[in-house]
Each structure stands twice: as structure tokens, then as C-alpha cells.
Design a protein around this motif. Structure first.
Motif, PDB file in Angstrom:
ATOM      1  N   ILE A   1      -7.418  -2.716  -9.682  1.00 42.66           N
ATOM      2  CA  ILE A   1      -7.052  -2.237  -8.330  1.00 42.66           C
ATOM      3  C   ILE A   1      -8.203  -2.827  -7.170  1.00 42.66           C
ATOM      4  O   ILE A   1      -7.609  -3.307  -6.126  1.00 42.66           O
ATOM      5  CB  ILE A   1      -7.788  -0.663  -8.325  1.00 42.66           C
ATOM      6  CG1 ILE A   1      -6.721   0.221  -9.264  1.00 42.66           C
ATOM      7  CG2 ILE A   1      -7.778  -0.081  -7.047  1.00 42.66           C
ATOM      8  CD1 ILE A   1      -6.969   1.639  -9.320  1.00 42.66           C
ATOM      9  N   GLY A   2      -9.288  -3.373  -7.640  1.00 39.72           N
ATOM     10  CA  GLY A   2     -10.059  -4.183  -6.595  1.00 39.72           C
ATOM     11  C   GLY A   2      -9.476  -5.259  -6.390  1.00 39.72           C
ATOM     12  O   GLY A   2      -9.165  -6.059  -4.990  1.00 39.72           O
TER      13      GLY A   2
ATOM     14  N   LEU B   1      -6.403  -8.456  -1.658  1.00 43.85           N
ATOM     15  CA  LEU B   1      -5.315  -9.152  -1.129  1.00 43.85           C
ATOM     16  C   LEU B   1      -4.576  -8.124  -0.313  1.00 43.85           C
ATOM     17  O   LEU B   1      -4.043  -8.826   0.910  1.00 43.85           O
ATOM     18  CB  LEU B   1      -4.212  -9.312  -2.288  1.00 43.85           C
ATOM     19  CG  LEU B   1      -4.987 -10.409  -3.476  1.00 43.85           C
ATOM     20  CD1 LEU B   1      -3.827 -10.668  -4.663  1.00 43.85           C
ATOM     21  CD2 LEU B   1      -4.971 -11.860  -2.805  1.00 43.85           C
ATOM     22  N   ALA B   2      -4.406  -6.907  -0.285  1.00 40.68           N
ATOM     23  CA  ALA B   2      -3.668  -5.992   0.639  1.00 40.68           C
ATOM     24  C   ALA B   2      -4.524  -5.723   1.958  1.00 40.68           C
ATOM     25  O   ALA B   2      -3.932  -5.185   2.867  1.00 40.68           O
ATOM     26  CB  ALA B   2      -3.193  -4.739  -0.192  1.00 40.68           C
ATOM     27  N   ALA B   3      -6.002  -5.814   1.855  1.00 45.03           N
ATOM     28  CA  ALA B   3      -6.680  -5.301   2.861  1.00 45.03           C
ATOM     29  C   ALA B   3      -6.344  -5.610   4.217  1.00 45.03           C
ATOM     30  O   ALA B   3      -6.329  -4.960   5.304  1.00 45.03           O
ATOM     31  CB  ALA B   3      -8.207  -5.493   2.761  1.00 45.03           C
TER      32      ALA B   3
ATOM     33  N   HIS C   1       5.657  -6.045  -4.598  1.00 43.87           N
ATOM     34  CA  HIS C   1       6.815  -5.947  -5.625  1.00 43.87           C
ATOM     35  C   HIS C   1       6.411  -5.283  -7.125  1.00 43.87           C
ATOM     36  O   HIS C   1       7.037  -5.850  -7.903  1.00 43.87           O
ATOM     37  CB  HIS C   1       7.568  -7.183  -5.662  1.00 43.87           C
ATOM     38  CG  HIS C   1       8.102  -7.523  -4.426  1.00 43.87           C
ATOM     39  ND1 HIS C   1       9.449  -7.125  -3.560  1.00 43.87           N
ATOM     40  CD2 HIS C   1       7.747  -8.521  -3.275  1.00 43.87           C
ATOM     41  CE1 HIS C   1       9.641  -7.680  -2.657  1.00 43.87           C
ATOM     42  NE2 HIS C   1       8.558  -8.473  -2.408  1.00 43.87           N
ATOM     43  N   ASP C   2       5.443  -4.512  -6.963  1.00 42.12           N
ATOM     44  CA  ASP C   2       5.166  -3.802  -8.000  1.00 42.12           C
ATOM     45  C   ASP C   2       4.658  -4.564  -9.176  1.00 42.12           C
ATOM     46  O   ASP C   2       4.515  -4.137 -10.363  1.00 42.12           O
ATOM     47  CB  ASP C   2       6.242  -2.940  -8.241  1.00 42.12           C
ATOM     48  CG  ASP C   2       6.342  -1.628  -7.787  1.00 42.12           C
ATOM     49  OD1 ASP C   2       5.441  -0.938  -7.314  1.00 42.12           O
ATOM     50  OD2 ASP C   2       7.538  -1.381  -7.236  1.00 42.12           O
ATOM     51  N   GLU C   3       4.341  -5.782  -9.006  1.00 44.33           N
ATOM     52  CA  GLU C   3       3.470  -6.640 -10.201  1.00 44.33           C
ATOM     53  C   GLU C   3       2.225  -5.831 -10.686  1.00 44.33           C
ATOM     54  O   GLU C   3       1.848  -5.774 -11.661  1.00 44.33           O
ATOM     55  CB  GLU C   3       3.179  -7.893  -9.582  1.00 44.33           C
ATOM     56  CG  GLU C   3       4.456  -8.791  -9.632  1.00 44.33           C
ATOM     57  CD  GLU C   3       4.116 -10.111  -9.066  1.00 44.33           C
ATOM     58  OE1 GLU C   3       3.204 -10.582  -9.133  1.00 44.33           O
ATOM     59  OE2 GLU C   3       5.105 -10.917  -8.509  1.00 44.33           O
TER      60      GLU C   3
ATOM     61  N   ILE D   1      -0.821  -0.758  -2.160  1.00 44.25           N
ATOM     62  CA  ILE D   1      -1.343  -1.692  -3.216  1.00 44.25           C
ATOM     63  C   ILE D   1      -0.363  -2.419  -4.237  1.00 44.25           C
ATOM     64  O   ILE D   1      -0.615  -3.192  -4.839  1.00 44.25           O
ATOM     65  CB  ILE D   1      -2.479  -0.855  -3.957  1.00 44.25           C
ATOM     66  CG1 ILE D   1      -3.253  -1.858  -4.824  1.00 44.25           C
ATOM     67  CG2 ILE D   1      -2.114   0.387  -4.572  1.00 44.25           C
ATOM     68  CD1 ILE D   1      -4.494  -1.049  -5.526  1.00 44.25           C
ATOM     69  N   SER D   2       0.756  -1.396  -4.598  1.00 47.74           N
ATOM     70  CA  SER D   2       1.547  -2.241  -5.540  1.00 47.74           C
ATOM     71  C   SER D   2       2.917  -2.586  -4.692  1.00 47.74           C
ATOM     72  O   SER D   2       3.628  -3.559  -5.245  1.00 47.74           O
ATOM     73  CB  SER D   2       2.044  -0.905  -6.427  1.00 47.74           C
ATOM     74  OG  SER D   2       2.942  -1.379  -7.508  1.00 47.74           O
TER      75      SER D   2
END
Length: 601
Positions: free
Chosen positions: A382-383, A388-390, A132-134, A127-128
């Protein structure tokens, strides 16, 4: 890129001594709370009355590593020492809960600072890490973090990427992830001992001063001098890392000349407490006796002008006092990792002197329990990023029959990953003999219980990414048998003498590790076998490692001397291919037995 800041917990010195019940209920390491005898009740002001003494709340944490969601398995628990001397584990962590705990702790505190000890990003879950940890920087902004030191993992993607996290801007190759430009950190990253080789100056601010009315507290931030040994060469290219003590002492003098006499050092280096319990009374046996490791020598030599040390890197929890060079006790703290704890310190500021009253400093580690309401703004953050990552993260890549732990001198997950890299190596070159994996590159366990509705036992790409987030490649190299024996000895000698790094090994490689001996002798050379046969010093062996180890990282210079290099896919792809080929819903992979290294203690 490489991961090495997570300690190999299996090699850590442990003490079995239980505390007396009275000591057990102490939250660790409070200095004598009495103010100087000249102070009256009116002198000590918890509010805005300008008495002589003002309590300043310092909340601190370290080694978050982008863990926005509650960490899984043992990575999401802390050990608590109970009043009766027994221990219990407590589920902990997750920024939704960390935000609630910090905001609750600040209530009624008009003089409150929140600081961190480095490794806020890097080795992050999908998720991070995918962005790139944004997402983590956004979360830290919402947490109202005031200041942090850099850690070694802040350099995983190099100084330019660190500067982008500080100053903002979209990623140079992947662009913007949302319709809003990334604005960067609201808080300063401090890098006092990280010097640009061209400019001869720190690449980021060396110190920062917190001010409220007439109260001033200075912060100096450093990372461990050995960062180049545990980060890829590309990540630290053009940088030099100076001695922690010399750097802190230098900037303490500068702050003093500027009239800032209350100083806290944020140090991304740490130690190992005598107990794994977060609330162990570190000072019970005697001041400083309950902690070992690099931070002890640092603490003993940092100038007495510094009033407290917030540390990190070892992922340990401790609140200890260590005597400064003048022989006076000084608070040294660390809040474990992954947002499972935060440290609550009271610094009593003397307006007459502008300094901290050391004898009044109190500190305790607090658990980020999950029995409090979630912070709605963190839930929304987080949602957003999970949505975006799902499409990438929810894809199933394998099945397991039970939890596969990542802890221990030899861990079941270490065996599994080594086997996956051996299989990948054999696909590249059938002559591949074995694989070696650095323990610090394994960032989390694989857990059987479903986390996001995928079903029990299902391993998703996101879970695999959390385990191996660095995108190291699997590299093949040739070594002589003598070199292979030397590599195994380097686990417990040279740069790894004090803090051994026990490589995880693929099936077929066995040997004895005798911890009753010292140095390289701890590896029993004549016990080393490959598929039952003794290692022939003159023979050639084809070895698979990740690209970080292949460059000699983690204190293994001999691994940088291999020949006949072949570069394969990234290590997560190797794990995915292995899980997909060797498991199914009806035939899941069982945890390996972790019986390849025989440990004598």
C-alpha cells in the motif's frame, strides 16, 4: 466505465423480524455436522492420516473492488446481530487485516483453499484504479488466492485488459508504472460462460481443479448472464454471456468424467438476505427462506453434482442452504464486499467416493476486524502505490461540513452528484433542465473525518475518485416529456422490475415513488414535477446523464433514444468543478436533504 454491481440498498426488501437469542448467536447456516453413521473417529482426518474422511477448508470472499485500504464510512462497516437480539456495527476491511485473518485461519489446516466470487477489480479506489488495478492483483497474489470467477467489473476495460491482468505485461498505453514488469495473477480467473464470438470458446479457463495428495476439488467460475446490460458496450464487445445454470451443469459433467466429483461453483450473481446482519441465521425460518433474488433460482437448478455455491455481486452477506434439484440442501454463501468479511467453509471429503459429504458441510461468515496486527507485506504494498498516487490523490477539491452518505433510495451524495452534473450541463448548454445519475455509479460516501492528514472536511481527489472511478463523460440529450416519464417508470419496470434501480435526481425534479404498488405504477406519473410544474409530455427537456446511462445502460432503454447529443467532461471532473466552485474551508457544503423523491411504503 459504468458501475452497477453495487446494489441500491434503499430498494432492497428488508425483514424486521428479530431472531430469538439462541438463533442469533449462530453464525449462519451450518448443515447438520454429523458424518455418516459408518464413519468412526479414525475415519475423519484433520491432518495427513489417510482415513476415509478429510476436512478441506474453503476460505472465500467476493466483490473486493480494489479496496486495499480500509473502506470509509458505511462501506467500511458490517452489522452484527448480538445474542440479545440487538445489532451493532463493526469496523471492517482493508487488505492489511484481511491478510492477517486469512493467514491465521489457515494455521493448522493442511488442506486449505482460498477462492473468490468475482469483481476483485473495477470500480476501485484511486490507489488501485489509477494503475489499472495492478496493485490489487499484486495484493491478491500475496493473499495466496487460489482461484476466482470473473465478475461483471472484470470487463470494465474489456477482455484484452482482463487477459493482461491474468497473464501480465505493462499497460498498452500507459506502460509500466514501476521498474518491474507486471507479472499478472498467480491464480486463474475462470470465465466458463463468457464466450468469444469468433472462437466460440470461453475466453479464459472454464474450470480449475485443486489437488493435494489424493484429494481433488473442482471449481467452475461464471459471471451473471446479464453482464452486457450493466457494462459498457465497449467492455463486452466481441463477447457473449451464456446462461449460468446451463454452463455450470455442462462443466460439472466434464469434471465428473475426469474423475472430479467434489465441485464448487463460483458464481458472480447473488441474492438478498432477510437481514442486513452478516451473522443472521439465514435458515432459521426454514431452509432457504431467508434469501431472495436471482441466486435462489440458480441454486435450485444447478446440478446436485455441485456441492457448494460461492456467490457475489449483490454485496450482501449470507450463509444459507437452498435445496438442489433433488431436494437436498446445499450451501450458498456470500461475504458482502470490499474485504469486510470472508467465509470459512468446511468441506468434508470422502476418499471412498471422491465426493463431498453434504450433510457435514459447515460454513460461517467471519469479520475482517481491524483489531489484529497489520500484515507487513500489505502495508509495504500500500505504501509503494500510495507514494506513486500521492501527487494526484492528495489534491484538495472541496470541503464538506459532515458525512455525505451514499445509501438510501435517494441518497444525499446522489443528490450532490446529480446537482454537479446539472451544473456541468448548464455550463455546456444553459438550456439543460435536469440531471439523472445511476446509483450503482456511486461507489462510496464522502466522509468528514480526515483519512490521510488532509484535515477534517477536506475532500481530496482520491476520495472523489473512490466515489466515481469510471471516467464516464457527462452527456446532454433531448427527450420529450413522455420519454422522461417513461425513464422514471423504467426504474421499477422492465429489466428493473425485480431489483429496482432508483435514479438520483438533480434539484427541482420531484415525484412520488409508491412502493405499495407494483411495476411501473410505483412511479406516480401525475406527481412528477420540474421546478414545481408538471411534466408536459409534448415538451422537450434537456437532460444530463453519464455516458453509461446515455447508452441505455442499467435497464434504461429510453435513455438510449435521446437526440441532439453533446459530450462534456468526465463525471469526476464535473464533481470536482462543483465542489471547488461551491465550497471552501470557511463555507463547506452541507449534506443535501435527500427530499426530492417521496417514498410511500
Amino acid at each position: 466505465m459504468p458501475a452497477t454491481s453495487q446494489p441500491d440498498r434503499g430498494t432492497r426488501r428488508r425483514t424486521t423480524r428479530l431472531l430469538a437469542a439462541a438463533a442469533a448467536i449462530a453464525t449462519a447456516g451450518a448443515l447438520a455436522a454429523a458424518l455418516p453413521s459408518s464413519a468412526s473417529a479414525d475415519d475423519r482426518s484433520g491432518g495427513d492420516r489417510h482415513g476415509r474422511y478429510q476436512d478441506v477448508q474453503l476460505l472465500s470472499f467476493n466483490d473486493l473492488h480494489g479496496n486495499l485500504e480500509p473502506p470509509a464510512g458505511s462501506s467500511g462497516r458490517v452489522t452484527e446481530l448480538r445474542p440479545d437480539g440487538t445489532t451493532a456495527t463493526v469496523d471492517a476491511g482493508g487488505v492489511e487485516y484481511l491478510a492477517t485473518h486469512l493467514r491465521t485461519a489457515r494455521q493448522g489446516e493442511k488442506y486449505s483453499i482460498t477462492a473468490a466470487g468475482g469483481d476483485m477489480v473495477g470500480a476501485s479506489p484511486l490507489i488501485s484504479g489509477l494503475f489499472h488495478d495492478e496493485p490489487t492483483i499484486e495484493a491478491l497474489n500475496k493473499l495466496d488466492l487460489d482461484v476466482t470467477s470473473v465478475g461483471n467489473h472484470e470487463f470494465d476495460e474489456g477482455a484484452k485488459e482482463l487477459a493482461r491482468l491474468q497473464n501480465g505485461g505493462c499497460h498498452p498505453t500507459e506502460g509500466c508504472y514501476t521498474d518491474k514488469r507486471f507479472k499478472g495473477a498467480d491464480f486463474p480467473y475462470l470465465a466458463a460462460n463468457v464466450i468469444g464470438e469468433k472462437t466460440k470458446k470461453p475466453i479464459l479457463d472454464p474450470y480449475w481443479v485443486w489437488k493435494k495428495k489424493d484429494v481433488k476439488v473442482g471449481f467452475i467460475g461464471v459471471t451473471l448472464e446479464a453482464t452486457p446490460d450493466i457494462v459498457s458496450a465497449e467492455g463486452v464487445k466481441g463477447l457473449s454471456f451464456e446462461d449460468e445454470v446451463e454452463t455450470i451443469n455442462k462443466y460439472a459433467k466434464i469434471l465428473q468424467r475426469q474423475g472430479v466429483k467434489s465441485i464448487v461453483a463460483l458464481i458472480h450473481e447473488g441474492g438478498f438476505p432477510a437481514s442486513s446482519s452478516y451473522n443472521y441465521d439465514c435458515d432459521a425460518p426454514g431452509a432457504g427462506d431467508g434469501i431472495s433474488g436471482p441466486i435462489v433460482d440458480i441454486a435450485k437448478n444447478v446440478t446436485p453434482q455441485v456441492d457448494a455455491l460461492v456467490t457475489g455481486h449483490t454485496h450482501s452477506a449470507y450463509v444459507c442452504t437452498v435445496d438442489d434439484p433433488s431436494g437436498k440442501p446445499r450451501m450458498v454463501t456470500s461475504a458482502a464486499s470490499f474485504g469486510r468479511l470472508y467465509t470459512d467453509t468446511t468441506l468434508t471429503y470422502d476418499r471412498w467416493t471422491g465426493d463431498i459429504v453434504r450433510t457435514a458441510v459447515k460454513s460461517a461468515n467471519r469479520v475482517v476486524t481491524r483489531d489484529v496486527p497489520k500484515a507487513p507485506d500489505m502495508t509495504a504494498l500500500i505504501g509503494k502505490w500510495n507514494t506513486l498516487a500521492a501527487p494526484i490523490g492528495n489534491r484538495a477539491i472541496g470541503h464538506i461540513s459532515a458525512d455525505i452518505p451514499s445509501t438510501g433510495t435517494e441518497s444525499p451524495l446522489g443528490d450532490l452528484i446529480s446537482d454537479a452534473q446539472l451544473a456541468h450541463g448548464k455550463a455546456l448548454d444553459p438550456q439543460t433542465d435536469l440531471a439523472l445519475m445511476n446509483p450503482g455509479g456511486i461507489r462510496a460516501p464522502l466522509t468528514y473525518a480526515a483519512r490521510a492528514g488532509e484535515g477534517d472536511g477536506v475532500v481530496t481527489y482520491a476520495e472523489g475518485f473512490t466515489v466515481q472511478p469510471f471516467a464516464n463523460t457527462v452527456n446532454l440529450q433531448d427527450f420529450t416529456g413522455a420519454q422522461l416519464i417513461q425513464v422514471l417508470k423504467e426504474q421499477v419496470s422492465g429489466a428493473n422490475t425485480a431489483s429496482p434501480k432508483i435514479l438520483q435526481v438533480s434539484a427541482g425534479l420531484t415525484y412520488t415513488l409508491d412502493l405499495t404498488k407494483s411495476g411501473a405504477d410505483r412511479v406516480v406519473a401525475d406527481s412528477i414535477r420540474l421546478n414545481g410544474a408538471a411534466i408536459d409530455p409534448a415538451a422537450t427537456y434537456r437532460v444530463a446523464t453519464n455516458s453509461f446511462l446515455a447508452g441505455g445502460g442499467d435497464g434504461f432503454p429510453t435513455l438510449g433514444q435521446g437526440t441532439n447529443d453533446v459530450v462534456g467532461s468526465d463525471d469526476l471532473t464535473a464533481l470536482e468543478q462543483y465542489l471547488t466552485a461551491n465550497s471552501s474551508a470557511t463555507n463547506p457544503i452541507a449534506p443535501p436533504a435527500a427530499d426530492r423523491i417521496t417514498v410511500v411504503q
